[in-house]
Design a protein around this motif. Structure first.
Motif, PDB file in Angstrom:
ATOM      1  N   GLU A  51       1.268  -1.152   0.084  1.00  0.00           N
ATOM      2  CA  GLU A  51       0.449  -0.009   0.016  1.00  0.00           C
ATOM      3  C   GLU A  51       0.682   1.181   0.266  1.00  0.00           C
ATOM      4  N   LYS A  52       2.246   1.209   0.275  1.00  0.00           N
ATOM      5  CA  LYS A  52       2.946   2.227   1.155  1.00  0.00           C
ATOM      6  C   LYS A  52       3.121   2.952  -0.091  1.00  0.00           C
ATOM      7  N   TYR A  53       4.185   1.989  -0.792  1.00  0.00           N
ATOM      8  CA  TYR A  53       5.025   2.282  -1.926  1.00  0.00           C
ATOM      9  C   TYR A  53       4.280   2.493  -3.286  1.00  0.00           C
ATOM     10  N   THR A  54       3.074   1.388  -3.744  1.00  0.00           N
ATOM     11  CA  THR A  54       2.155   1.543  -4.447  1.00  0.00           C
ATOM     12  C   THR A  54       2.065   3.098  -4.557  1.00  0.00           C
ATOM     13  N   SER A  55       1.275   3.817  -3.695  1.00  0.00           N
ATOM     14  CA  SER A  55       1.267   5.117  -3.795  1.00  0.00           C
ATOM     15  C   SER A  55       2.226   5.990  -4.083  1.00  0.00           C
ATOM     16  N   ASP A  88      -5.533  -4.737  -7.931  1.00  0.00           N
ATOM     17  CA  ASP A  88      -6.584  -4.875  -8.346  1.00  0.00           C
ATOM     18  C   ASP A  88      -7.241  -3.307  -8.727  1.00  0.00           C
ATOM     19  N   PRO A  89      -7.132  -2.650  -8.144  1.00  0.00           N
ATOM     20  CA  PRO A  89      -7.611  -1.155  -7.924  1.00  0.00           C
ATOM     21  C   PRO A  89      -5.994   0.010  -9.039  1.00  0.00           C
ATOM     22  N   ILE A  90      -5.603  -0.870  -9.024  1.00  0.00           N
ATOM     23  CA  ILE A  90      -3.936  -0.325 -10.019  1.00  0.00           C
ATOM     24  C   ILE A  90      -4.705  -0.992 -11.903  1.00  0.00           C
ATOM     25  N   ASN A  91      -5.212  -2.062 -11.708  1.00  0.00           N
ATOM     26  CA  ASN A  91      -5.661  -2.569 -13.097  1.00  0.00           C
ATOM     27  C   ASN A  91      -6.814  -1.570 -13.603  1.00  0.00           C
ATOM     28  N   GLU A  92      -7.707  -1.341 -12.596  1.00  0.00           N
ATOM     29  CA  GLU A  92      -8.795  -0.828 -13.061  1.00  0.00           C
ATOM     30  C   GLU A  92      -8.919   0.023 -13.635  1.00  0.00           C
ATOM     31  N   ASP A  93      -7.762   1.262 -12.947  1.00  0.00           N
ATOM     32  CA  ASP A  93      -7.788   2.816 -12.834  1.00  0.00           C
ATOM     33  C   ASP A  93      -7.199   2.710 -14.189  1.00  0.00           C
ATOM     34  N   PHE A  94      -5.600   1.911 -14.313  1.00  0.00           N
ATOM     35  CA  PHE A  94      -5.198   1.657 -16.616  1.00  0.00           C
ATOM     36  C   PHE A  94      -6.304   1.120 -17.076  1.00  0.00           C
ATOM     37  N   LYS A  95      -7.243   0.467 -16.922  1.00  0.00           N
ATOM     38  CA  LYS A  95      -8.371   0.344 -17.713  1.00  0.00           C
ATOM     39  C   LYS A  95      -9.280   1.514 -17.719  1.00  0.00           C
ATOM     40  N   LYS A  96      -9.661   2.486 -17.348  1.00  0.00           N
ATOM     41  CA  LYS A  96     -10.103   3.647 -18.008  1.00  0.00           C
ATOM     42  C   LYS A  96      -8.720   4.431 -18.388  1.00  0.00           C
ATOM     43  N   ARG A  97      -7.946   4.618 -18.750  1.00  0.00           N
ATOM     44  CA  ARG A  97      -7.070   5.714 -18.767  1.00  0.00           C
ATOM     45  C   ARG A  97      -6.427   4.827 -19.672  1.00  0.00           C
ATOM     46  N   TYR A  98      -6.000   3.900 -19.643  1.00  0.00           N
ATOM     47  CA  TYR A  98      -5.517   3.130 -21.082  1.00  0.00           C
ATOM     48  C   TYR A  98      -5.499   3.837 -22.710  1.00  0.00           C
ATOM     49  N   PRO A  99      -6.758   3.695 -23.006  1.00  0.00           N
ATOM     50  CA  PRO A  99      -7.599   4.317 -24.649  1.00  0.00           C
ATOM     51  C   PRO A  99      -6.649   5.438 -24.744  1.00  0.00           C
ATOM     52  N   MET A 128       9.106   1.391 -10.247  1.00  0.00           N
ATOM     53  CA  MET A 128       9.983   2.347  -9.649  1.00  0.00           C
ATOM     54  C   MET A 128       9.480   1.639  -7.896  1.00  0.00           C
ATOM     55  N   GLN A 129       7.783   1.909  -8.361  1.00  0.00           N
ATOM     56  CA  GLN A 129       6.942   1.493  -7.004  1.00  0.00           C
ATOM     57  C   GLN A 129       7.843  -0.481  -6.922  1.00  0.00           C
ATOM     58  N   ASP A 130       7.503  -0.935  -7.406  1.00  0.00           N
ATOM     59  CA  ASP A 130       7.673  -2.148  -7.124  1.00  0.00           C
ATOM     60  C   ASP A 130       8.764  -2.756  -6.803  1.00  0.00           C
ATOM     61  N   TYR A 131       9.924  -2.196  -7.542  1.00  0.00           N
ATOM     62  CA  TYR A 131      11.335  -1.614  -7.232  1.00  0.00           C
ATOM     63  C   TYR A 131      11.664  -1.774  -5.956  1.00  0.00           C
ATOM     64  N   ILE A 132      11.800  -0.112  -5.798  1.00  0.00           N
ATOM     65  CA  ILE A 132      12.024   0.074  -4.555  1.00  0.00           C
ATOM     66  C   ILE A 132      11.124  -0.567  -3.499  1.00  0.00           C
ATOM     67  N   GLY A 133       9.330  -0.704  -3.615  1.00  0.00           N
ATOM     68  CA  GLY A 133       8.974  -1.490  -2.362  1.00  0.00           C
ATOM     69  C   GLY A 133       9.929  -2.709  -2.669  1.00  0.00           C
ATOM     70  N   SER A 134      10.485  -3.112  -3.515  1.00  0.00           N
ATOM     71  CA  SER A 134      11.354  -4.728  -3.004  1.00  0.00           C
ATOM     72  C   SER A 134      12.388  -4.376  -2.565  1.00  0.00           C
ATOM     73  N   VAL A 135      13.201  -2.650  -2.102  1.00  0.00           N
ATOM     74  CA  VAL A 135      13.903  -2.224  -1.846  1.00  0.00           C
ATOM     75  C   VAL A 135      14.299  -2.778  -0.394  1.00  0.00           C
ATOM     76  N   ALA A 136      12.857  -2.237   0.145  1.00  0.00           N
ATOM     77  CA  ALA A 136      12.405  -1.645   1.421  1.00  0.00           C
ATOM     78  C   ALA A 136      12.747  -2.731   2.546  1.00  0.00           C
ATOM     79  N   SER A 137      12.267  -4.674   1.955  1.00  0.00           N
ATOM     80  CA  SER A 137      12.486  -5.581   2.764  1.00  0.00           C
ATOM     81  C   SER A 137      13.518  -6.008   3.223  1.00  0.00           C
ATOM     82  N   VAL A 138      15.139  -5.387   2.090  1.00  0.00           N
ATOM     83  CA  VAL A 138      15.621  -5.926   2.064  1.00  0.00           C
ATOM     84  C   VAL A 138      16.457  -5.217   3.185  1.00  0.00           C
ATOM     85  N   ASP A 139      16.228  -3.312   3.564  1.00  0.00           N
ATOM     86  CA  ASP A 139      16.972  -2.624   4.236  1.00  0.00           C
ATOM     87  C   ASP A 139      15.972  -3.224   5.406  1.00  0.00           C
ATOM     88  N   GLU A 140      15.274  -3.805   5.644  1.00  0.00           N
ATOM     89  CA  GLU A 140      14.743  -4.409   6.827  1.00  0.00           C
ATOM     90  C   GLU A 140      15.606  -5.488   7.396  1.00  0.00           C
TER      91      GLU A 140
END
Length: 535
Positions: free
Chosen positions: A207-211, A291-302, A318-330
């Motif tokens: 939730e944090k990093y996808t935002s 799912d909300p990310i997918n729904e938003d993309f569906k509306k915007r894509y055309p 970057m959201q997923d990459y940096i989000g993956s780094v967070a657990s490494v740091d922990e």
């Protein structure tokens, strides 16, 4: 009685000397070598790029040394790990690409430490087939491993463990530290899978990093006007070459609905395989965010232009990459806390690095492989309170080639004469500022994914000379002082004629020093082509 007393005296002396000898041996430093996968230095906050915060990794810089220009000899996962273990260039240890087998029977620094009385363990990713040699204990991921509910090969036996791979790797490492023989020094290779593609963050971070929103690099829309064929033909563009399902997490059925075709044939398969490993509870938590990310993309894509799509894909990446780094740091924080709690911090060398650098949108790219800076350079931070002053910064051109001799040096173990790297122990402690004036690089895996052409080259403090060969014959020369982003090839610029001449001479000398040649290139090309035919 006098004889008995003398015997008792001599026995007591012998035991005292023996105990003092044992004490001396046990005073040797412990070693914790932490390696993440594809962690670009730009995503370590101690380097000052502002993309994210890595407070635990940063502790190593505050309490030890930060290397600003550490690099690799071959920017690819398995070859980099082979160089770490052997202290030898890829063309010497034989692991030039991800296709060739690694010969575990050759010497590596863990074997030498093991023979010298160290307890040795490897936990996490190694990305090389075969049971790791030189380790009393190993718990490694097969191949690339999986983010959720991964399999581990523990001392040769395969076992699936429920949970998130970064957390499990940390737990296994800490468990081994708890169970080891506390009377002996140890070396622990603690290797994380993250943040390797396809970048699945832990559920607690979704939730944090996808935002989050990330500032785009100024070269995101680079047209490579100032570079040659190799950069222009590489398949690393975020918009054109990144998978939609596996990487950007667009559901396969939504791709079909929107008419988005797979770029790679394993795109949808990667998505289904990665998420298919999740439990119902894990998948529900994942879908609640994506799912909300997918729904938003569906509306915007055309109505999205190519430029809009590039902006969108950069943020998703970057959201997923940096989000993956967070657990490494922990995980780094947990390990450092463990050392503190158990009185081990003062006498333990802690290294944090990555197997290579990584593109985070610079030049519109992801991945690595090139000799350009984002790929060549790797984060390197080291803490050893007995020798390294807090807040030390080192600009010297160290490489992953130097890890093996450096760790052997710290342990007081003789460095074999055939190791090609150099110990930077005295550099880190400030005892010397003398160091090499150039580094050598090779890359072999072409034609292959991302289509980065075969090349080799040399980098000095200011300049970089690269030769792309095999299906092209092109040279590139960069002035890193005037052009740190390497946007303008000055190889044919008359103003750099003397620099070009000197760099060619340096390149010839360094190839001779390390024993590389065009014959090596030809030999490994033929082996690679044979291997690709079989596969």
């Amino acid at each position: 009685m006098r004889f008995v007393s003398l015997c008792s005296f001599f026995i007591s002396c012998f035991l005292l000397v023996a105990s003092l000898g044992l004490f001396a041996q046990d005073s040797r430093p412990n070693i914790v070598y932490i390696m993440s996968d594809d962690h670009g230095y730009q995503a370590v906050s101690a380097y000052g790029y502002g993309l994210n915060k890595t407070p635990n990794i940063d502790r190593l810089a505050k309490e030890g040394a930060l290397f600003t220009r550490a690099s690799v000899t071959n920017s690819l996962c398995a070859p980099s790990r082979a160089v770490l273990l052997t202290g030898k260039h890829s063309f010497v240890n034989g692991k030039v690409d991800n296709m060739q087998a690694f010969d575990w029977s050759q010497d590596n620094f863990a074997k030498l430490l093991q023979s010298a009385g160290y307890q040795t363990a490897m936990v996490g990713k190694i990305h090389m087939d075969g049971l790791p040699q030189g380790f009393d204990y190993s718990a490694v991921l097969p191949g690339q491993g999986h983010y959720y509910n991964p399999d581990f090969i523990i001392d040769g036996e395969r076992k699936r463990i429920q949970g998130y791979v970064t957390d499990i790797t940390t737990d296994l490492a800490l468990a081994w530290l708890d169970e080891r023989d506390s009377d002996k020094p140890f070396v622990l290779l603690y290797h994380q899978k993250a943040p390797h593609r396809e970048w699945l963050p832990a559920l607690r971070h979704l939730e944090k990093y996808t935002s989050m929103s990330f500032e785009e690099p100024p070269t995101l829309f680079d047209d490579f006007e100032g570079r040659g064929t190799a950069a222009k033909s590489a398949e690393m563009n975020l918009l054109d070459h990144m998978n939609w399902a596996g990487d950007s997490k667009i559901r396969p059925e939504l791709m079909d609905e929107l008419g988005i075709e797979e770029y790679m044939e394993w795109d949808k398969g990667a998505y289904n395989n990665n998420l298919g490993r999740m439990t119902k509870e894990q998948r529900a938590a994942w879908d609640a965010v994506y799912d909300p990310i997918n729904e938003d993309f569906k509306k915007r894509y055309p109505d999205m232009s190519r430029e809009d799509l590039m902006h969108w894909r950069y943020q998703r990446y970057m959201q997923d990459y940096i989000g993956s780094v967070a657990s490494v740091d922990e995980g780094v924080g947990e390990l450092l806390d463990y050392l503190e709690k158990n009185g081990l911090a003062e006498n333990t060398i802690v290294v944090y690095t990555s197997d290579q650098g990584f593109y985070l949108g610079e030049n519109g790219w992801f991945d690595k492989r090139f000799m350009y800076e984002e790929s060549l350079r790797t984060p390197l931070l080291i803490r050893y309170p007995k020798e390294i002053d807090p807040g030390t910064k080192i600009d010297a051109l160290v490489q992953n080639l130097d890890f093996a001799p450096t760790l052997l040096d710290y342990a007081g173990v003789e460095i074999p004469s055939d190791i090609q790297g150099k110990s930077f122990r005295d550099l880190a402690s400030g005892k010397t500022s003398e160091w090499r004036d150039a580094i050598y690089y090779t890359y072999y895996e072409y034609p292959s994914i991302h289509m980065v052409k075969r090349h080799y080259g040399i980098r000095t403090d200011r300049y970089k000379l690269i030769h792309f060969y095999y299906d092209i014959d092109e040279w590139e020369l960069y002035d890193l002082e005037k052009d740190p982003q390497e946007l303008k090839n000055v190889y044919d610029d008359p103003a750099y004629a003397d620099v070009k001449r000197e760099m060619h001479k340096k390149l010839e000398n360094i190839r001779e020093k390390y024993g590389d040649s065009d014959e090596n290139n030809e030999r490994y090309l033929n082996l690679y082509l044979e291997a690709t035919k079989k596969n």
